[in-house]
Design an enzyme around this catalytic site. Sequence first.
Site, PDB file in Angstrom:
ATOM      1  N   SER A   1      56.376  58.238  15.653  1.00 19.90           N
ATOM      2  CA  SER A   1      57.516  59.226  14.988  1.00 19.90           C
ATOM      3  C   SER A   1      58.250  58.518  14.049  1.00 19.90           C
ATOM      4  CB  SER A   1      58.043  59.721  16.258  1.00 19.90           C
ATOM      5  OG  SER A   1      58.876  60.901  15.713  1.00 19.90           O
TER       6      SER A   1
ATOM      7  N   HIS B   1      53.902  62.539  12.774  1.00 17.42           N
ATOM      8  CA  HIS B   1      53.518  63.858  13.048  1.00 17.42           C
ATOM      9  C   HIS B   1      54.680  64.611  12.204  1.00 17.42           C
ATOM     10  CE1 HIS B   1      56.657  64.036  16.748  1.00 17.42           C
ATOM     11  NE2 HIS B   1      57.023  62.921  15.561  1.00 17.42           N
TER      12      HIS B   1
END
Length: 690
Positions: free
Chosen positions: A99, A123
Amino acid sequence: MSPKAAAHAVAASDERWYQIYAATDSHPLEITIYGVIGWDVSAQQFINDAKASGLFEAKNIAIRLHTPGGDVMDGFAIFNILSGLSAKIDIYVDGMAASMGSVLACLPNGTLHMPENAWLMIHKPWGGSVGDADDLRDYAEFLDRNEAMLLKAYTGKTGKSEEEIKAMLKPDTWLNGAEAKEQGFVDHVIAPLKAAALLTHRTEELNMPKALQSLMGARAEGGQPPATPNAAAPVVPAAPAPTPAPVAQQSAPVTAPPSAADLQAQFKAQEQGRQAEIRDLFALAGNRHLDLMATCLGNLDTTPAQARASLLEAMGRDTTPSTPANGAHIHAGNGNIVGDSIAASIMARAGFANAEADNNYNHMTLRELARASLADRGVGVASYNPMQMVGMSFTHTSSDFGNILLDVAHKALLQGWEEAEETFQLWTKRGQLSDFKTSKRVGMGEFPSLRQVREGAEYKHITVGDTGEQIQLATYGELFGITRQAIINDDLGALIDIPMKMGMAAKATIGDLVYAVLMDNPKLSDGKALFHADHKNTTTGALSIESLDAARAMMRTQRTMTEGGKARSLNIRPAYVLTPVSLESKAKQIIGSASVPGAETNSGIENPLRNFAEVIAEPRLDGDAGTNKQWYLAAKAGSDTIEVAYLNGIDTPYIEQQQGFTSDGIATKVRIDAGVAPLDYRGLARSTGV
């Protein structure tokens, strides 16, 4: 990316997600991020601690990552600061960079090292909101803007197109070291780690896929980072890690890592369960505080236990936060949409962006925006007077008001720099230096010719004398303050006009240094002045075709001596005529005329110097009395004339802020590191003008 839960709604922790070790003679400055970015401690505190440890002075920095991600805006604040450093940065993924952690791994000025058995995950931004259809569309647009920032970081590192990265973001892509190298994220794949890295939070609290928890199990049970021990004490103390039980010195059994599909499926299942528990909690509370529920749902790092504690705190809170006029209170990647909206409002007032029609913070004064930066994030300010409230907006961890003002001031500074009416950059040579030591430059006369290499003979090393021209950086800067009084009085000029004028002054400072070289005529390394009869680059005569042609001929016939004692012509062509403003029109008339000025009309005498060079009029050359008649010829830009060097090539001013105790506000420092020096006399010629 995990949107950040409001700081007041998260249970306190004694552990920090980072440690910073000051540099020593044998070790670089080391930053270790082993937890959730932004967890209980803001990026501002991280940056303050890093500055105190010598971040901006360090020449070598090692960054070690083992993080599931965290707060988007805190992460980008750190990313932007680190991206602007001139130090050599090596980044190591000790276990996982997921992330927001993967963004920090992609610093444009860093070299990423990753073991084969470590993981990198990227993501799309995640978040949640409540409201009507328009509110949800606005929130989706906000997430898209966050995704655009991610794309810039990832494409800059990998060289991939935005479309390729978008395809990787959508399914939550997990890459091991080899896969990350193949995709362009990693610069060097290193051997698998046998040692273990220690997460500062339990892995079950981080919503990590269970398969990945199992894979990282040894790391989560007390292993230490595989960094070379640093003799310096950590600048920021962290809670001591639990002492691992003694184990036999033998290799652990090798297990096959889970597939990306397994990781994704387990991650989604775990996330669905977490969200279901949180929704049940708020349903039992009568579905009150839905904005807080949205924050808890959108923050991947918020466990059901933490959501319960936050809900109880919100239900018992006496102070009700103010909200925008439409009643929507949308929490997003930076805690909520407040910061973005306040920034957009100030940028529009400053003229740096168009006003957003649906921005509820439009037309608010700076004082009102300072209050909103606190109140609309749940910080009670009803009991504070204006001075106290504005001061808190600069310092409170839930407010990014100070950073927003810094961003506006920085844009104003750069606009002033770009709009400054300066001429030196048109004809000088731009260079860079990596430190403040005195450096020497090799002039165009140092390499007169190449020697013949006979068949089978060895090439010989050229010998460069110790007579190169010296150049050295210096720092130029000033301080100005943004006071609480200025915010209360809604003095936007203090925020925009002052840094804009300082940007112009910074560029003018460089111009002063350049033209001082021309007019002061300093000595070169040969002990003679830049313009000297022995250098064959000085002449006399008022501005005319004859005097221009004489100066042009001097420059075209400049020579250098070969090793055999022979002279070789350098054939330097003048590209610019530098004149005082008082001679600008005359110079343009002489150079632009098709025929010789003063000759009879249609005499057929063609102007031999027509358009041979561009005229640059510089008011500094007029002198204080405006009577100076000296003019100059200069070779094309980039030639060895006068060099303007910047620290690491950063040719714009730098701005930073610091809250101080000596004034009610924040002190803002503007500086630029530059050096100006003559390189070679052959690319310049001067006429006394009389």
